[in-house]
Design a protein around this motif. Structure first.
Motif, PDB file in Angstrom:
ATOM      1  N   VAL A 237      84.036  31.506  44.034  1.00  0.00           N
ATOM      2  CA  VAL A 237      83.827  30.287  43.248  1.00  0.00           C
ATOM      3  C   VAL A 237      84.177  29.024  44.019  1.00  0.00           C
ATOM      4  N   MET A 238      84.991  29.146  45.086  1.00  0.00           N
ATOM      5  CA  MET A 238      85.407  27.950  45.827  1.00  0.00           C
ATOM      6  C   MET A 238      85.057  27.981  47.305  1.00  0.00           C
ATOM      7  N   GLY A 239      84.561  29.100  47.789  1.00  0.00           N
ATOM      8  CA  GLY A 239      84.325  29.233  49.207  1.00  0.00           C
ATOM      9  C   GLY A 239      85.602  29.674  49.906  1.00  0.00           C
ATOM     10  N   SER A 240      85.486  30.171  51.107  1.00  0.00           N
ATOM     11  CA  SER A 240      86.661  30.619  51.848  1.00  0.00           C
ATOM     12  C   SER A 240      87.527  29.437  52.232  1.00  0.00           C
ATOM     13  N   PRO A 241      88.847  29.566  52.177  1.00  0.00           N
ATOM     14  CA  PRO A 241      89.727  28.477  52.593  1.00  0.00           C
ATOM     15  C   PRO A 241      89.435  28.032  54.026  1.00  0.00           C
ATOM     16  N   GLY A 242      89.394  26.731  54.208  1.00  0.00           N
ATOM     17  CA  GLY A 242      89.141  26.192  55.528  1.00  0.00           C
ATOM     18  C   GLY A 242      87.691  26.160  55.926  1.00  0.00           C
ATOM     19  N   VAL A 243      86.808  26.630  55.053  1.00  0.00           N
ATOM     20  CA  VAL A 243      85.372  26.648  55.345  1.00  0.00           C
ATOM     21  C   VAL A 243      84.648  25.888  54.250  1.00  0.00           C
ATOM     22  N   PRO A 244      84.416  24.575  54.428  1.00  0.00           N
ATOM     23  CA  PRO A 244      83.712  23.812  53.398  1.00  0.00           C
ATOM     24  C   PRO A 244      82.312  24.348  53.203  1.00  0.00           C
ATOM     25  N   GLY A 245      81.823  24.142  52.005  1.00  0.00           N
ATOM     26  CA  GLY A 245      80.456  24.571  51.726  1.00  0.00           C
ATOM     27  C   GLY A 245      80.295  24.987  50.290  1.00  0.00           C
ATOM     28  N   ALA A 246      79.084  25.303  49.928  1.00  0.00           N
ATOM     29  CA  ALA A 246      78.797  25.667  48.541  1.00  0.00           C
ATOM     30  C   ALA A 246      79.408  27.015  48.219  1.00  0.00           C
ATOM     31  N   ALA A 247      80.033  27.091  47.066  1.00  0.00           N
ATOM     32  CA  ALA A 247      80.570  28.365  46.602  1.00  0.00           C
ATOM     33  C   ALA A 247      79.447  29.207  46.031  1.00  0.00           C
ATOM     34  N   GLN A 248      79.720  30.484  45.912  1.00  0.00           N
ATOM     35  CA  GLN A 248      78.729  31.403  45.382  1.00  0.00           C
ATOM     36  C   GLN A 248      79.217  31.965  44.066  1.00  0.00           C
ATOM     37  N   ARG A 249      78.308  32.385  43.230  1.00  0.00           N
ATOM     38  CA  ARG A 249      78.695  33.055  41.996  1.00  0.00           C
ATOM     39  C   ARG A 249      79.254  34.423  42.335  1.00  0.00           C
TER      40      ARG A 249
END
Length: 250
Positions: A237-249
């Motif tokens: 829901v937020m993406g991996s920490p330290g990796v900006p970008g769109a989250a996935q369902r």
């Protein structure tokens, strides 16, 4: 950590840092009669996964200021205070903030998320479906006649200024448009796992239920057995920490 909360009350807690700049964060809220210290297993799990975790004491709990009464709506106000504080911090990505709560704190997180469309997701641990029904049943089990139990609940509603039906998790969850992970122990003798199934049934398109074998209501250490699923949900829901970008369902 000191935050200025509702009604001029001061909230206190801890911020567990991932050490990464502009990282996603999670507000962590304890249950009734507990404190931020009881949520340390969850906070450490989040920090180990690279998330920042802001663990706070609700008003009237732990080291936070007292107020004239406590309630699930007031727990939710304190969650919202923590979210607003995180969004002002330069090291937090304001678009990647999730909520994690236990018991009444879980219900408060669901209520807060139903009012804030920018919350990324919610992890609800051992939430009751309807606090009014829960309290009524508890009073009856203690030998209070049903009519007196109903009268007592109406009195509490007047004191707190809210009807139970209006903030019951089984209702507020329907207004949440982001993913919700429901975590519940199958040995919970306080809030049965059937409550979690009611919550899932109330909003099946946005919820997923994880049942923790042999876990009781306050057995937060048992969360470690499903830590991978909680972390995977938050990463989705937020993406991996330290990796900006769109989250996935998830």
């Amino acid at each position: 950590m000191v935050l200025e909360g509702a009604n001029g009350r001061t909230l206190r807690g801890w911020l567990f840092s991932s050490g990464r700049s502009r990282s996603p964060a999670v507000v962590v809220m304890h249950g009734w009669g507990a404190s931020a210290g009881d949520m340390l297993p969850a906070a450490r799990m989040l920090a180990d996964a690279g998330f920042r975790a802001l663990v706070i004491d609700a008003r009237g709990h732990g080291r936070s200021d007292s107020d004239d009464f406590a309630s699930m709506p007031r727990f939710a106000e304190d969650v919202e205070t923590a979210v607003a504080w995180l969004r002002r911090q330069p090291y937090v990505d304001p678009g990647r903030i999730a909520l994690l709560g236990h018991s009444v704190g879980a219900g408060a997180c669901l209520l807060a998320a139903s009012r804030d469309p920018h919350i990324a997701g919610v992890v609800s641990i051992s939430s009751m479906a309807h606090p009014g029904q829960f309290m009524h049943a508890a009073l009856v089990r203690q030998g209070v006649p049903r009519v007196l139990a109903s009268g007592a609940l109406r009195y509490v509603e007047r004191v707190i200024g809210h009807r139970y039906d209006d903030f019951a998790p089984v209702r507020t969850i329907r207004g949440i448009q982001v993913p919700v992970l429901l975590v519940h122990g199958d040995a919970d003798a306080t809030v049965p796992v059937s409550d979690a199934r009611q919550l899932q049934d109330a909003h099946p398109t946005q919820t997923r239920l994880v049942v923790v074998p042999d876990a009781g209501h306050d057995d937060l250490e048992a969360l470690q057995s499903v830590a991978d699923q909680v972390v995977a949900f938050l990463q989705a829901v937020m993406g991996s920490p330290g990796v900006p970008g769109a989250a996935q369902r998830p």
